[in-house]
Design a protein around this motif. Structure first.
Motif, PDB file in Angstrom:
ATOM      1  N   LEU A  23       0.172  12.600 -13.785  1.00  0.00           N
ATOM      2  CA  LEU A  23       1.436  13.333 -13.640  1.00  0.00           C
ATOM      3  C   LEU A  23       1.757  13.627 -12.175  1.00  0.00           C
ATOM      4  CD1 LEU A  23       3.904  14.840 -14.632  1.00  0.00           C
ATOM      5  CD2 LEU A  23       2.437  16.784 -15.215  1.00  0.00           C
ATOM      6  N   PRO A  24       0.878  14.223 -11.370  1.00  0.00           N
ATOM      7  CA  PRO A  24       1.245  14.463  -9.970  1.00  0.00           C
ATOM      8  C   PRO A  24       1.378  13.172  -9.159  1.00  0.00           C
ATOM      9  CG  PRO A  24      -1.028  15.124 -10.379  1.00  0.00           C
ATOM     10  CD  PRO A  24      -0.417  14.866 -11.714  1.00  0.00           C
ATOM     11  N   PHE A  25       0.559  12.161  -9.471  1.00  0.00           N
ATOM     12  CA  PHE A  25       0.654  10.886  -8.757  1.00  0.00           C
ATOM     13  C   PHE A  25       2.035  10.279  -8.930  1.00  0.00           C
ATOM     14  CE2 PHE A  25       0.453   6.302  -8.519  1.00  0.00           C
ATOM     15  CZ  PHE A  25      -0.409   6.023  -7.462  1.00  0.00           C
ATOM     16  N   PHE A  26       2.487  10.155 -10.182  1.00  0.00           N
ATOM     17  CA  PHE A  26       3.779   9.514 -10.421  1.00  0.00           C
ATOM     18  C   PHE A  26       4.939  10.430 -10.029  1.00  0.00           C
ATOM     19  CE2 PHE A  26       1.176   6.733 -13.159  1.00  0.00           C
ATOM     20  CZ  PHE A  26       1.591   5.516 -12.646  1.00  0.00           C
ATOM     21  N   THR A  27       4.719  11.716 -10.032  1.00  0.00           N
ATOM     22  CA  THR A  27       5.756  12.613  -9.512  1.00  0.00           C
ATOM     23  C   THR A  27       5.992  12.328  -8.033  1.00  0.00           C
ATOM     24  OG1 THR A  27       5.211  14.342 -11.121  1.00  0.00           O
ATOM     25  CG2 THR A  27       6.392  15.013  -9.131  1.00  0.00           C
ATOM     26  N   ASP A  28       4.917  12.162  -7.269  1.00  0.00           N
ATOM     27  CA  ASP A  28       5.058  11.810  -5.853  1.00  0.00           C
ATOM     28  C   ASP A  28       5.679  10.425  -5.692  1.00  0.00           C
ATOM     29  OD1 ASP A  28       3.984  14.206  -5.156  1.00  0.00           O
ATOM     30  OD2 ASP A  28       2.179  13.414  -4.204  1.00  0.00           O
ATOM     31  N   LEU A  29       5.237   9.475  -6.521  1.00  0.00           N
ATOM     32  CA  LEU A  29       5.749   8.111  -6.418  1.00  0.00           C
ATOM     33  C   LEU A  29       7.249   8.070  -6.684  1.00  0.00           C
ATOM     34  CD1 LEU A  29       4.513   5.074  -6.173  1.00  0.00           C
ATOM     35  CD2 LEU A  29       5.032   4.982  -8.612  1.00  0.00           C
ATOM     36  N   PHE A  30       7.683   8.737  -7.753  1.00  0.00           N
ATOM     37  CA  PHE A  30       9.103   8.709  -8.105  1.00  0.00           C
ATOM     38  C   PHE A  30       9.941   9.495  -7.096  1.00  0.00           C
ATOM     39  CE2 PHE A  30       7.840   8.151 -12.839  1.00  0.00           C
ATOM     40  CZ  PHE A  30       7.542   6.828 -12.587  1.00  0.00           C
ATOM     41  N   THR A  31       9.362  10.530  -6.516  1.00  0.00           N
ATOM     42  CA  THR A  31      10.077  11.258  -5.466  1.00  0.00           C
ATOM     43  C   THR A  31      10.370  10.331  -4.290  1.00  0.00           C
ATOM     44  OG1 THR A  31       9.061  13.352  -6.127  1.00  0.00           O
ATOM     45  CG2 THR A  31       9.974  13.227  -3.901  1.00  0.00           C
ATOM     46  N   GLN A  32       9.395   9.500  -3.952  1.00  0.00           N
ATOM     47  CA  GLN A  32       9.622   8.501  -2.903  1.00  0.00           C
ATOM     48  C   GLN A  32      10.695   7.498  -3.338  1.00  0.00           C
ATOM     49  OE1 GLN A  32       5.855   6.673  -1.977  1.00  0.00           O
ATOM     50  NE2 GLN A  32       4.837   8.641  -1.621  1.00  0.00           N
ATOM     51  N   GLY A  33      10.651   7.078  -4.606  1.00  0.00           N
ATOM     52  CA  GLY A  33      11.648   6.129  -5.102  1.00  0.00           C
ATOM     53  C   GLY A  33      13.051   6.682  -5.090  1.00  0.00           C
ATOM     54  N   SER A  56       0.796  -1.218   0.000  1.00  0.00           N
ATOM     55  CA  SER A  56       0.000   0.000   0.000  1.00  0.00           C
ATOM     56  C   SER A  56       0.834   1.277   0.000  1.00  0.00           C
ATOM     57  CB  SER A  56      -0.936   0.026   1.219  1.00  0.00           C
ATOM     58  OG  SER A  56      -0.194  -0.030   2.425  1.00  0.00           O
ATOM     59  N   THR A  57       2.158   1.147  -0.035  1.00  0.00           N
ATOM     60  CA  THR A  57       3.048   2.308  -0.112  1.00  0.00           C
ATOM     61  C   THR A  57       4.263   1.950  -0.957  1.00  0.00           C
ATOM     62  OG1 THR A  57       4.363   1.725   1.836  1.00  0.00           O
ATOM     63  CG2 THR A  57       2.385   3.054   2.215  1.00  0.00           C
ATOM     64  N   PHE A  58       4.990   2.985  -1.400  1.00  0.00           N
ATOM     65  CA  PHE A  58       6.206   2.754  -2.170  1.00  0.00           C
ATOM     66  C   PHE A  58       7.394   2.691  -1.209  1.00  0.00           C
ATOM     67  CE2 PHE A  58       9.189   3.711  -5.783  1.00  0.00           C
ATOM     68  CZ  PHE A  58       8.732   2.723  -6.626  1.00  0.00           C
ATOM     69  N   THR A  59       7.290   1.775  -0.251  1.00  0.00           N
ATOM     70  CA  THR A  59       8.342   1.570   0.739  1.00  0.00           C
ATOM     71  C   THR A  59       8.682   0.096   0.795  1.00  0.00           C
ATOM     72  OG1 THR A  59       6.678   1.382   2.492  1.00  0.00           O
ATOM     73  CG2 THR A  59       7.688   3.543   2.153  1.00  0.00           C
ATOM     74  N   PRO A  60       9.888  -0.262   1.236  1.00  0.00           N
ATOM     75  CA  PRO A  60      10.317  -1.662   1.235  1.00  0.00           C
ATOM     76  C   PRO A  60       9.458  -2.531   2.165  1.00  0.00           C
ATOM     77  CG  PRO A  60      12.188  -0.192   1.444  1.00  0.00           C
ATOM     78  CD  PRO A  60      10.977   0.650   1.616  1.00  0.00           C
ATOM     79  N   ASN A  61       9.322  -3.778   1.766  1.00  0.00           N
ATOM     80  CA  ASN A  61       8.606  -4.773   2.565  1.00  0.00           C
ATOM     81  C   ASN A  61       9.499  -5.176   3.741  1.00  0.00           C
ATOM     82  OD1 ASN A  61       7.381  -7.107   3.593  1.00  0.00           O
ATOM     83  ND2 ASN A  61       6.645  -7.747   1.571  1.00  0.00           N
ATOM     84  N   SER A  62       9.054  -4.906   4.946  1.00  0.00           N
ATOM     85  CA  SER A  62       9.878  -5.180   6.134  1.00  0.00           C
ATOM     86  C   SER A  62      10.144  -6.662   6.323  1.00  0.00           C
ATOM     87  CB  SER A  62       9.213  -4.601   7.378  1.00  0.00           C
ATOM     88  OG  SER A  62       7.919  -5.168   7.568  1.00  0.00           O
ATOM     89  N   GLN A  63       9.295  -7.521   5.736  1.00  0.00           N
ATOM     90  CA  GLN A  63       9.540  -8.967   5.825  1.00  0.00           C
ATOM     91  C   GLN A  63      10.866  -9.331   5.168  1.00  0.00           C
ATOM     92  OE1 GLN A  63       6.697 -11.309   3.610  1.00  0.00           O
ATOM     93  NE2 GLN A  63       7.945 -13.166   3.693  1.00  0.00           N
ATOM     94  N   PHE A  64      11.200  -8.655   4.082  1.00  0.00           N
ATOM     95  CA  PHE A  64      12.410  -8.973   3.328  1.00  0.00           C
ATOM     96  C   PHE A  64      13.607  -8.119   3.737  1.00  0.00           C
ATOM     97  CE2 PHE A  64       9.135 -10.250   0.023  1.00  0.00           C
ATOM     98  CZ  PHE A  64       9.286 -11.603   0.268  1.00  0.00           C
ATOM     99  N   PHE A  65      13.353  -6.976   4.377  1.00  0.00           N
ATOM    100  CA  PHE A  65      14.442  -6.079   4.765  1.00  0.00           C
ATOM    101  C   PHE A  65      14.295  -5.719   6.240  1.00  0.00           C
ATOM    102  CE2 PHE A  65      13.268  -5.341   0.307  1.00  0.00           C
ATOM    103  CZ  PHE A  65      14.448  -5.704  -0.323  1.00  0.00           C
ATOM    104  N   PRO A  66      14.417  -6.715   7.115  1.00  0.00           N
ATOM    105  CA  PRO A  66      14.186  -6.455   8.548  1.00  0.00           C
ATOM    106  C   PRO A  66      15.210  -5.496   9.154  1.00  0.00           C
ATOM    107  CG  PRO A  66      15.065  -8.665   8.203  1.00  0.00           C
ATOM    108  CD  PRO A  66      14.703  -8.136   6.849  1.00  0.00           C
ATOM    109  N   SER A  67      16.391  -5.401   8.562  1.00  0.00           N
ATOM    110  CA  SER A  67      17.413  -4.502   9.099  1.00  0.00           C
ATOM    111  C   SER A  67      17.289  -3.088   8.556  1.00  0.00           C
ATOM    112  CB  SER A  67      18.815  -5.043   8.780  1.00  0.00           C
ATOM    113  OG  SER A  67      18.992  -6.329   9.327  1.00  0.00           O
ATOM    114  N   GLY A  68      16.309  -2.880   7.678  1.00  0.00           N
ATOM    115  CA  GLY A  68      16.097  -1.553   7.115  1.00  0.00           C
ATOM    116  C   GLY A  68      16.735  -1.392   5.743  1.00  0.00           C
TER     117      GLY A  68
END
Length: 807
Positions: free
Chosen positions: A397-407, A334-346
């Motif tokens: 355009l604004p949606f993917f601008t926000d998404l890529f900014t997070q990326g 639900s977010t453009f953030t890493p899955n903590s299951q696979f990256f428990p150390s961050g």
């Protein structure tokens, strides 16, 4: 009757070089003909059809209006416009225009413009709507010779080629939607002749089909609910001496329109730099050993441990792999953030460990979105018929601008979207009004351009490939089916083989988009990882897959497990810094693929198949001959010119001697030395024999190349598809030198390695690219004027970038 006769006498005919068009007004309709070289090809009998039940009153065609003029695209033109009016109200409803150009003899434009709102045009189908233009009977007047056809269709833009296009052959594969161009070829009685008919603007809303009357109809998509006044559809008809020539002209028209419709201050045809295309990568996509889908997560170690280990092993083995692709498993749903299951150390700890293992860039994948994706709190969403959600066209355009900014905060360097042909094009909110899908795609791409995030479009239709023209951030697209189902021919799948990229590459290359062959493993048997395509199967085509990936000019993505990469094969693909050593342009099917011939052939195209036949009706692994090249500036005895090294790949191809017409571009040299990549290597200092090099003289051989068959059988000893890779190196006749290039590399004369060549009677010189890095064993092979084979190491012959070998 007298008025009708006068109208016929006013018929216009413009003979423009090789292609001509005629149009006649008959009072009750329009008849038009398109032809080339005094041969009538396409006939348009009452070419516009409007059958929308809610739009009352039949249409009446007005008299043709002849308007000469000049534009900034192709110079002086002649327009023939016909305005169709409502028979009851006399209101103008639709205008059609046929345009020819006085100096561009290979181009004719056909335009449809809606002048009045047309309601309820939807037929709830992805085929054409109730409005079509042009409508073309698929028959030839006074001729028994059917036209060969080619089009690109399917979940991926797979080529379909055969004789006499009809309703059955057009609809042999799902989905029902057809977009992009249709290509026609005639038997080569007087040279090669090809016509391409396809959209140059509005490529998403423009579709085609073949109806029960065996008529080819272009028109707005039947998913569009209404057509606003001002809707425009423009098709280009381009002519060329063979498929690649005609498709190049078609691509030039599409590019010209893309450039003309923008007000941008930057060059819309210049793609942004994409490390996906320049650096060897490790991919975690479907079909890779390191693929953490549900099954992979159960059998593989954690990716935050496994991936740094994989890169460390590669680096320790002497193979630099600077790029990583992370597939859809990497993120929170639900977010453009890493899955903590696979990256428990961050993520920061993971990224740091990658950097220490030599990884400079990574691609993050996101195909579509869930209903409760966090950005939908800010932006409107629309839902696909298959379930997933996308931002609305106006918010893309604004949606993917926000998404890529997070990326970018995760150091993302590239992006990949997926499932475009099935999930995305099944989104009513994006396809039921004209222009919305193009607005969505443009917003996605523009966000990438502004933030310098290049991207791959995966599973595009031919229309989506066209739409990528003029969008600098869209650098490549998938031209093949998924690698996951690559394997033995007995594998229980109906997909065409992954190696069939040469046909799609003709379309991609014409439009300036790099074709992707998908990932590959470098060994037949690798351990660990989830089952691919429903089974744990071998991948006997591993060497062919690697060759095709490099020659595609798209991503070169290893799908190997930890410590399982074939290092010697990997080193043939890139320099010591991991920079891909590729050809000038994508590997493409030769023109003869699309020209009807008498020999038994496979299900796609007309090249002769091996004597043991095609694989099966279910899996049509048709014979292939693909070609690409390297071109370099060469100075011969003080005279500078451009020379070409040609590379051919044949795949379970029967006995076949190509004509020089299959060498693209046409050669300036007529003498070559040919070798096959797995022939016995020449001994240093020896006189080359037929076992390692084969001389070619095109003049003596009547413009015919040697037999480029892949062998007697469709399969090799290990169950792999039979294939051969041939190199043709020009002999600089006045001096006698031949520069063969790097014999250990898939591409021996890559522009990523070499800048230029110079030969004199006594010396051969070459300049290396300033950014290239070579190993102590890398070098170049030469044949001297005395016909002696010499292998010279870079470390012995080069002072920085300047290298030479003298007698």
């Amino acid at each position: 009757a007298a008025l009708r006769m006068v109208a016929v006498l006013l018929a216009a005919k413009y003979v423009v070089g090789s292609v001509y068009s005629t149009l006649e007004y008959h009072g009750d309709g329009i008849k038009a003909t398109i032809g080339a070289n005094n041969r009538s090809w396409l006939f348009l009998d009452d070419p516009l059809k409007l059958d929308c039940p809610s739009n009352s009153g039949p249409l009446v065609a007005g008299h043709p209006i002849y308007i000469p003029g000049e534009d900034g695209l192709f110079g002086s033109y002649n327009n023939i416009t016909v305005i169709y009016t409502n028979a009851t109200t006399n209101d103008p409803v639709i205008a059609t225009t046929l345009t020819t150009f006085e100096t561009e003899s290979s181009i004719v434009l056909l335009e449809l413009k809606v002048l009045q709102l047309l309601r309820n045009t939807s037929l709830n189908t992805d085929r054409t709507s109730c409005l079509t233009f042009p409508s073309i009977p698929l028959s030839l007047e006074n001729s028994s010779t059917p036209l060969a056809y080619t089009f690109w269709h399917g979940l991926w833009p797979i080529p379909h080629a055969g004789l006499a296009l009809n309703m059955s052959s057009a609809n042999s594969m799902l989905p029902g939607r057809h977009d992009g161009p249709v290509v026609f070829n005639v038997p080569p009685t007087n040279g090669r002749q090809t016509l391409v008919l396809g959209p140059v603007d509005n490529p998403i809303d423009t579709v085609w089909d073949v109806d029960h009357n065996n008529q080819l109809n272009f028109g707005p998509s039947g998913m569009i609910t209404s057509l606003d006044a001002g809707f425009r559809q423009t098709l280009a008809l381009t002519y060329g001496a063979g498929m690649r020539d005609a498709m190049t002209v078609y691509g030039d028209v599409v590019k010209a329109y893309a450039k003309a419709r923008t007000t941008a201050s930057y060059n819309v045809l210049e793609k942004v730099t994409d490390p996906t295309l320049t650096e060897l990568g490790l991919w975690t996509d479907n079909g890779a050993v390191l693929f953490w889908n549900q099954e992979g997560a159960a059998v593989l170690p954690s990716p935050e441990v496994a991936l740094p280990q994989a890169f460390a092993r590669l680096q320790a083995s002497g193979l630099r792999v600077p790029f990583l692709q992370l597939d859809g498993w990497w993120m929170n749903s639900s977010t453009f953030t890493p899955n903590s299951q696979f990256f428990p150390s961050g993520w920061d700890a993971f990224a740091s460990s990658l950097k220490s293992s030599g990884v400079d860039h990574w691609l993050l994948y996101k195909a579509f979105f869930s209903e409760h994706y966090d950005l939908f709190d800010k932006y409107d969403k629309v839902q696909s018929n298959l379930g997933p959600f996308y931002p609305s066209a106006k918010d893309a355009l604004p949606f993917f601008t926000d998404l890529f900014t997070q990326g970018l905060k995760l150091n993302m360097s590239s992006y990949e979207t997926d499932f475009m042909s099935d999930h995305l094009l099944e989104t009513p909110g994006l396809v039921n009004r004209s222009g919305r899908m193009l607005q969505y795609l443009s917003g996605l791409a523009e966000a990438g351009r502004r933030l310098d995030v290049p991207m791959q479009w995966c599973m595009p239709t031919a229309g989506i490939v066209i739409a990528a023209t003029g969008l600098p951030a869209v650098t490549n697209g998938r031209a093949s089916v998924d690698y996951a189902c690559e394997g033995p021919l007995s594998l229980n799948v109906t997909w065409t083989p992954n190696y069939m990229i040469g046909g799609p590459a003709v379309l991609f290359n014409a439009l300036g988009l790099k074709p992707s062959k998908d990932i590959f493993r470098t060994r037949a048997d690798e351990q660990g990882g989830p089952a691919a395509c429903g089974s744990n199967h071998t991948t006997p085509n591993y060497e062919l897959d690697a060759v095709l990936a490099v020659l595609s000019t798209g991503p070169v993505g290893l799908g190997d497990g930890i410590g399982q990469t074939n290092i010697s094969l990997g080193k043939r693909l890139a320099d010591a810094a991991g920079r891909i050593l590729g050809p000038d342009e994508a590997l493409q099917a030769v023109d003869s693929t699309f020209i009807p011939g008498p020999e038994p052939h496979g299900l796609v195209g007309f090249l002769p198949i091996t004597s043991d036949g095609d694989c099966s009706i279910k899996r049509p692994c048709s014979p292939a001959l693909h070609q690409t090249r390297s071109t370099l500036n060469v100075t011969v005895e003080g005279r500078l010119s451009i020379h070409t090294w040609y590379y051919f790949v044949s795949i379970h191809l029967g006995s076949y001697k190509p004509l020089v017409l299959d060498m693209y571009p046409s050669p300036v040299d007529f003498q070559f030395l040919m070798r096959e990549s797995r022939w016995q290597h020449c001994d240093n200092g020896s006189t080359p024999a037929s076992a390692c090099l084969h001389p070619i003289d095109l003049i003596k051989n009547n413009d015919t190349l040697p037999d480029l068959s892949s062998g007697q059988s469709r399969l090799g000893a290990e169950g792999q598809d039979a294939w051969r890779l041939f190199y043709l190196s020009p002999r600089f006749e006045s001096t006698g030198w031949t520069v063969l290039g790097e014999p250990t590399m898939v591409v021996p004369m890559s522009q990523q390695r070499f800048v230029s060549v110079e030969v004199t009677a006594q010396c051969a010189k070459w300049t290396l690219h300033a950014n290239t890095v070579y190993e102590s064993t890398d070098g170049v092979a030469l044949v001297t004027p005395a016909n002696v084979y010499v292998h010279v190491l870079f470390k012995d012959a080069c002072q920085k970038q300047a290298c030479e070998f003298c007698l």
